[in-house]
Design a protein around this motif. Sequence first.
Motif, PDB file in Angstrom:
ATOM      1  N   SER A  12       0.854  -1.189   0.000  1.00 37.32           N
ATOM      2  CA  SER A  12       0.000   0.000   0.000  1.00 37.32           C
ATOM      3  C   SER A  12       0.885   1.233   0.000  1.00 37.32           C
ATOM      4  CB  SER A  12      -0.891   0.051   1.253  1.00 37.32           C
ATOM      5  OG  SER A  12      -1.767  -1.031   1.273  1.00 37.32           O
ATOM      6  N   GLY A  13       0.560   2.195  -0.860  1.00 33.72           N
ATOM      7  CA  GLY A  13       1.292   3.449  -0.878  1.00 33.72           C
ATOM      8  C   GLY A  13       2.306   3.535  -1.989  1.00 33.72           C
ATOM      9  N   GLY A  14       3.088   4.610  -1.940  1.00 33.33           N
ATOM     10  CA  GLY A  14       4.125   4.851  -2.942  1.00 33.33           C
ATOM     11  C   GLY A  14       5.369   4.038  -2.648  1.00 33.33           C
ATOM     12  N   ILE A  15       6.374   4.181  -3.521  1.00 31.09           N
ATOM     13  CA  ILE A  15       7.579   3.370  -3.378  1.00 31.09           C
ATOM     14  C   ILE A  15       8.345   3.707  -2.101  1.00 31.09           C
ATOM     15  CG2 ILE A  15       8.996   4.888  -4.846  1.00 31.09           C
ATOM     16  CD1 ILE A  15       9.339   1.058  -4.506  1.00 31.09           C
ATOM     17  N   LYS A  16       8.477   4.977  -1.750  1.00 33.93           N
ATOM     18  CA  LYS A  16       9.269   5.328  -0.561  1.00 33.93           C
ATOM     19  C   LYS A  16       8.448   5.365   0.721  1.00 33.93           C
ATOM     20  CE  LYS A  16      13.297   7.468  -2.468  1.00 33.93           C
ATOM     21  NZ  LYS A  16      14.280   8.520  -2.342  1.00 33.93           N
ATOM     22  N   ASP A  17       7.190   5.781   0.639  1.00 34.93           N
ATOM     23  CA  ASP A  17       6.390   5.882   1.867  1.00 34.93           C
ATOM     24  C   ASP A  17       5.471   4.678   2.060  1.00 34.93           C
ATOM     25  OD1 ASP A  17       4.546   6.362  -0.146  1.00 34.93           O
ATOM     26  OD2 ASP A  17       3.577   8.043   0.882  1.00 34.93           O
ATOM     27  N   GLY A  18       5.445   3.795   1.100  1.00 35.12           N
ATOM     28  CA  GLY A  18       4.555   2.650   1.181  1.00 35.12           C
ATOM     29  C   GLY A  18       5.054   1.586   2.136  1.00 35.12           C
ATOM     30  N   LYS A  19       4.158   0.659   2.423  1.00 34.04           N
ATOM     31  CA  LYS A  19       4.494  -0.449   3.303  1.00 34.04           C
ATOM     32  C   LYS A  19       3.944  -1.717   2.686  1.00 34.04           C
ATOM     33  CE  LYS A  19       4.560   2.240   7.578  1.00 34.04           C
ATOM     34  NZ  LYS A  19       5.866   2.713   7.314  1.00 34.04           N
ATOM     35  N   GLY A  20       4.697  -2.795   2.878  1.00 30.89           N
ATOM     36  CA  GLY A  20       4.271  -4.064   2.341  1.00 30.89           C
ATOM     37  C   GLY A  20       4.397  -5.161   3.376  1.00 30.89           C
ATOM     38  N   SER A  21       3.849  -6.306   3.017  1.00 35.90           N
ATOM     39  CA  SER A  21       3.992  -7.488   3.864  1.00 35.90           C
ATOM     40  C   SER A  21       4.167  -8.705   2.965  1.00 35.90           C
ATOM     41  CB  SER A  21       2.789  -7.662   4.784  1.00 35.90           C
ATOM     42  OG  SER A  21       1.613  -7.874   4.035  1.00 35.90           O
ATOM     43  N   ILE A  22       4.940  -9.664   3.487  1.00 35.27           N
ATOM     44  CA  ILE A  22       5.267 -10.887   2.763  1.00 35.27           C
ATOM     45  C   ILE A  22       4.713 -12.069   3.543  1.00 35.27           C
ATOM     46  CG2 ILE A  22       7.153 -12.328   1.916  1.00 35.27           C
ATOM     47  CD1 ILE A  22       8.918  -9.773   2.039  1.00 35.27           C
TER      48      ILE A  22
END
Length: 143
Positions: A12-22
């Motif tokens: 979710s979000g942009g490349i620098k401010d986004g967050k992800g989960s694996i």
Amino acid sequence: MKIVRTGSAAWSGGIKDGKGSISTESGALQDYPYGFSSRFEGQPGSNPEELIAAAHSACFTMALSLILGEAGLRADRMDTSAKVSLEQVEGGYAITASHLTLKASIPGVDQAQFEELAAKAKAGCPVSKLLNAEISLDASLVD
């Protein structure tokens, strides 16, 4: 025989401010965080390169175990690590190398045979075959 394993990622979000989960099918990782800062800035969280490094280490070590068995040998212990290099290249970033380091205790093997068997495992491991990068290996016998 065909075996299929799954992993997934959410973002979710942009490349620098986004967050992800694996997440992994086995549950070993479940919504484990990753993002720009964990990939490029050394902040806590995972990143694709460390996952590839873990997969390459595990695959190589299992392949070597098989090859040792075929040679009538059995390891007391093998410890493998991989350093996966992500570099900026023309047009973006690329994984350019994976360097395996193996420390092994294997009764009954001499240095020449050990190096030959380790090189065979490096070349034959399915993850090595997948990676289109330079793959190097330092292998040492330990007591």
